[in-house]
Design a protein around this motif. Structure first.
Motif, PDB file in Angstrom:
ATOM      1  N   ALA A 121       0.837  -1.210   0.000  1.00 57.23           N
ATOM      2  CA  ALA A 121       0.000   0.000   0.000  1.00 57.23           C
ATOM      3  C   ALA A 121       0.871   1.258   0.000  1.00 57.23           C
ATOM      4  CB  ALA A 121      -0.934  -0.006   1.212  1.00 57.23           C
ATOM      5  N   PHE A 122       1.983   1.226   0.756  1.00 53.70           N
ATOM      6  CA  PHE A 122       2.925   2.353   0.724  1.00 53.70           C
ATOM      7  C   PHE A 122       3.415   2.601  -0.704  1.00 53.70           C
ATOM      8  CE2 PHE A 122       4.452   1.396   5.338  1.00 53.70           C
ATOM      9  CZ  PHE A 122       3.320   2.045   5.837  1.00 53.70           C
ATOM     10  N   GLY A 123       3.816   1.531  -1.368  1.00 53.88           N
ATOM     11  CA  GLY A 123       4.330   1.657  -2.731  1.00 53.88           C
ATOM     12  C   GLY A 123       3.287   2.164  -3.701  1.00 53.88           C
ATOM     13  N   LEU A 124       2.064   1.692  -3.543  1.00 56.87           N
ATOM     14  CA  LEU A 124       0.969   2.119  -4.423  1.00 56.87           C
ATOM     15  C   LEU A 124       0.685   3.606  -4.256  1.00 56.87           C
ATOM     16  CD1 LEU A 124      -1.371   1.481  -6.362  1.00 56.87           C
ATOM     17  CD2 LEU A 124      -2.723   0.779  -4.367  1.00 56.87           C
ATOM     18  N   ILE A 125       0.601   4.060  -3.024  1.00 61.96           N
ATOM     19  CA  ILE A 125       0.325   5.483  -2.754  1.00 61.96           C
ATOM     20  C   ILE A 125       1.474   6.355  -3.247  1.00 61.96           C
ATOM     21  CG2 ILE A 125      -0.009   7.191  -0.923  1.00 61.96           C
ATOM     22  CD1 ILE A 125      -1.412   4.925   0.688  1.00 61.96           C
ATOM     23  N   ALA A 126       2.719   5.945  -2.944  1.00 62.34           N
ATOM     24  CA  ALA A 126       3.879   6.748  -3.340  1.00 62.34           C
ATOM     25  C   ALA A 126       4.024   6.813  -4.858  1.00 62.34           C
ATOM     26  CB  ALA A 126       5.145   6.178  -2.716  1.00 62.34           C
ATOM     27  N   SER A 127       3.706   5.727  -5.563  1.00 56.51           N
ATOM     28  CA  SER A 127       3.758   5.740  -7.029  1.00 56.51           C
ATOM     29  C   SER A 127       2.765   6.747  -7.596  1.00 56.51           C
ATOM     30  CB  SER A 127       3.465   4.347  -7.595  1.00 56.51           C
ATOM     31  OG  SER A 127       4.484   3.431  -7.270  1.00 56.51           O
ATOM     32  N   THR A 128       1.584   6.790  -6.997  1.00 56.29           N
ATOM     33  CA  THR A 128       0.563   7.740  -7.436  1.00 56.29           C
ATOM     34  C   THR A 128       1.016   9.178  -7.194  1.00 56.29           C
ATOM     35  OG1 THR A 128      -1.144   6.099  -6.887  1.00 56.29           O
ATOM     36  CG2 THR A 128      -1.868   8.365  -7.227  1.00 56.29           C
ATOM     37  N   VAL A 129       1.611   9.425  -6.025  1.00 51.71           N
ATOM     38  CA  VAL A 129       2.110  10.765  -5.698  1.00 51.71           C
ATOM     39  C   VAL A 129       3.231  11.175  -6.651  1.00 51.71           C
ATOM     40  CG1 VAL A 129       3.349  12.110  -3.946  1.00 51.71           C
ATOM     41  CG2 VAL A 129       1.433  10.637  -3.282  1.00 51.71           C
ATOM     42  N   TYR A 130       4.168  10.261  -6.917  1.00 51.61           N
ATOM     43  CA  TYR A 130       5.288  10.559  -7.813  1.00 51.61           C
ATOM     44  C   TYR A 130       4.785  10.898  -9.214  1.00 51.61           C
ATOM     45  CZ  TYR A 130       9.958   9.974  -9.895  1.00 51.61           C
ATOM     46  OH  TYR A 130      11.157  10.175 -10.550  1.00 51.61           O
ATOM     47  N   LEU A 131       3.844  10.110  -9.708  1.00 54.82           N
ATOM     48  CA  LEU A 131       3.290  10.347 -11.041  1.00 54.82           C
ATOM     49  C   LEU A 131       2.627  11.716 -11.112  1.00 54.82           C
ATOM     50  CD1 LEU A 131       2.664   9.195 -13.863  1.00 54.82           C
ATOM     51  CD2 LEU A 131       0.605   8.155 -12.887  1.00 54.82           C
ATOM     52  N   PHE A 132       1.860  12.065 -10.091  1.00 54.71           N
ATOM     53  CA  PHE A 132       1.171  13.357 -10.060  1.00 54.71           C
ATOM     54  C   PHE A 132       2.164  14.516 -10.030  1.00 54.71           C
ATOM     55  CE2 PHE A 132      -0.331  16.846  -7.327  1.00 54.71           C
ATOM     56  CZ  PHE A 132      -1.373  17.329  -8.123  1.00 54.71           C
ATOM     57  N   LEU A 133       3.182  14.424  -9.156  1.00 56.23           N
ATOM     58  CA  LEU A 133       4.131  15.520  -9.016  1.00 56.23           C
ATOM     59  C   LEU A 133       5.001  15.692 -10.260  1.00 56.23           C
ATOM     60  CD1 LEU A 133       5.310  15.049  -5.305  1.00 56.23           C
ATOM     61  CD2 LEU A 133       3.671  16.719  -6.200  1.00 56.23           C
ATOM     62  N   ALA A 134       5.409  14.575 -10.868  1.00 60.75           N
ATOM     63  CA  ALA A 134       6.227  14.663 -12.084  1.00 60.75           C
ATOM     64  C   ALA A 134       5.431  15.276 -13.230  1.00 60.75           C
ATOM     65  CB  ALA A 134       6.741  13.276 -12.468  1.00 60.75           C
TER      66      ALA A 134
END
Length: 506
Positions: free
Chosen positions: A443-456
């Motif tokens: 779940a940590f990885g899933l949330i962080a991937s979503t955040v990274y995609l949004f910020l990039a």
């Protein structure tokens, strides 16, 4: 002159080549490269680098995880270890393994890969062999600490090393093939352990000791041979002609890898990595797949054993799981390179892994749990190389990239210490607590991937709007807050991936 003309070409993704004057800096512009076939050159590089490096990682992963196979052949009984002591012997490996990854990558860049990587491998092969002659718990712990110290440099080092050879749109499949050695080692480890266990009693040593000794000796031999097989960086590689070296450097610089021709070590490059938001979010993404990876590889034989299979059948039943994961990993690496969208691939496979662990949590049927193991493997293994490729794609600057990759991988590996302690004997046979903790990490990885995609994506849009434009010479436009430079090449070299013309891979 427009803002775009001032800054030079924009790279929207890794698949769009650009023309750049930066190739004039260190890429030997006077060398005629018209006779070099780029496709044949890439195949030549692939054959020179990938097979041997994959073999080295196979041995590395085999060496660190074979203790899980050895446990099935009475390691803990013969050394009079409690379950808690066994878990500690697993845990200490990850502390030294994580601590030395960042400095190792800096040394790799400063020294020759052929010397640094080969030397590390020789030393950890010796430590692996010595595990087969330990007679008590304290000596096993000491050897495991040293094993982690010497193994620390291989995985982050090779991933950084490969990123210095390939364009951003070519790196993912190479990282996937290299990493797939981990899945092969999982399958091979089970078969090998089952075979070596038949040596029980030979030379007065138990079967588990021979697992360590024979695998360690194989690593020592590979480490010695590596001094002559591992190549150095593109600008000095001996198996390439001058024209081929020039082509490699020019194509990397055209892919916005401006430091491909060489870069002097400056502390600011290392501090840039520490100050970059991508490094920290990437660390959370990677921990979301790396902790599950180690839990999976260390305890898969035990999990299968506890749902009704004895030691050798349990080891053999791990083989098809790893083989399937290997195939999926390579397919994902190819597709992410071809179609982009590394972030979406991460999100999709994290979800798949979560489904697998939900099945493992609720299942009380051996066959259903075995199906859940397949889904879990497919949701863990492909995300590892895809995350590394995604992080590497979005960091420019040779030293900055080496530190960023090592930090991302190192933080994931320190959580291997957690993975060593989540599957307790008290929770057998279904290990619900362990599965729940792994699901939390996913779940940590899933949330962080979503955040990274949004910020990039948001940062790319800001650069499209000109909000990051620098002042270039006497040209109009730009904002001094973003820096003032004599020309575009100077801005690229100084700012790396923070240059306004650089676009992040999504």
């Amino acid at each position: 002159m427009s803002d775009q003309e001032k800054k030079g070409p924009i790279v929207e993704s890794a698949d769009v080549p650009v023309e750049t004057t930066s190739s004039e800096n260190g890429a030997a512009p006077d060398i005629d490269t018209s006779g070099v076939d780029e496709k044949k050159l890439l195949r030549k590089i692939d054959m020179q680098l990938i097979p041997w490096l994959s073999l080295l990682y196979l041995l590395s992963f085999l060496d660190r995880t074979s203790i899980g196979n050895a446990k099935l052949y009475h390691l803990t009984d013969d050394l009079h270890m409690t379950d808690k002591q066994y878990l500690i012997s697993l845990t200490v490996f990850y502390f030294s393994y994580s601590i030395f990854e960042v400095p190792s990558n800096v040394f790799l860049k400063r020294l020759r890969p052929s010397i640094w990587l080969s030397g590390l491998m020789l030393l950890w092969g010796v430590m692996m062999t010595l595990q087969g002659v330990v007679t008590n718990y304290p000596s096993l712990v000491g050897i495991r600490i040293l094993l982690g110290t010497f193994e620390a440099g291989l995985f982050p080092g090779v991933n950084y090393y490969l990123s210095c050879w390939y364009k951003r749109s070519e790196f993912g499949i190479r990282a996937a093939v290299f990493f797939s050695a981990a899945t092969v080692s999982g399958a091979f480890g089970g078969l090998l352990a089952a075979a070596i266990s038949n040596m029980d009693g030979i030379g007065g040593k138990p079967g588990w000791a021979w697992i360590f000794i024979l695998e360690g000796l194989a690593t020592v031999i590979a480490g010695v041979v590596s001094f002559w097989i591992i190549q150095d960086f593109p600008d000095t590689a001996k198996f390439l002609s001058d024209a081929e070296r020039a082509v490699i450097i020019r194509r990397l610089q055209a892919d916005d890898q401006f430091s491909a021709a060489g870069e002097k070590l400056k502390m600011k490059y290392i501090w840039q990595s520490f100050a970059d938001w991508k490094t920290w979010v990437g660390m959370i993404i990677y921990v979301g797949c790396d902790m599950p990876l180690y839990s999976f590889s260390l305890f898969l034989p035990t999990i299968i054993n506890q749902i009704g299979y004895t030691a050798t059948p349990a080891n053999l039943l791990t083989v098809p799981v790893y083989a399937f994961a290997c195939i999926i990993t390579c397919i994902v690496g190819f597709c992410a390179d071809r179609y982009g969208h590394r972030g979406l691939f991460n999100i999709g496979f994290f979800i798949l892994g979560a489904i697998g662990y939900i099945i493992l949590i609720v299942s009380r049927n051996g066959a259903l749990s075995y199906v859940g193991v397949y889904l879990a493997a497919c949701g863990i293994y492909p995300v590892i190389p895809n995350t590394i490729a995604w992080m590497s794609n979005n960091v420019e600057g040779s030293y900055k990239r080496s530190v960023s990759i090592a930090m991302v991988i190192g933080f994931g590996n320190i959580n291997g210490a957690v993975s060593s302690n989540v599957y307790r004997e008290a929770d057998r046979p279904w290990y619900t607590l362990g599965h729940r903790l792994v699901l939390m990490y996913i779940a940590f990885g899933l949330i962080a991937s979503t955040v990274y995609l949004f910020l990039a994506h948001r940062e790319n849009q800001r650069r499209d709007r000109g909000e990051r434009d620098e002042v270039i010479g006497k040209m109009e436009g730009g904002n001094k807050r973003n820096g003032a430079y004599e020309n575009i090449d100077t801005a690229r070299q100084d700012k790396g991936d923070e240059w306004s013309g650089y676009r992040y891979t999504l």
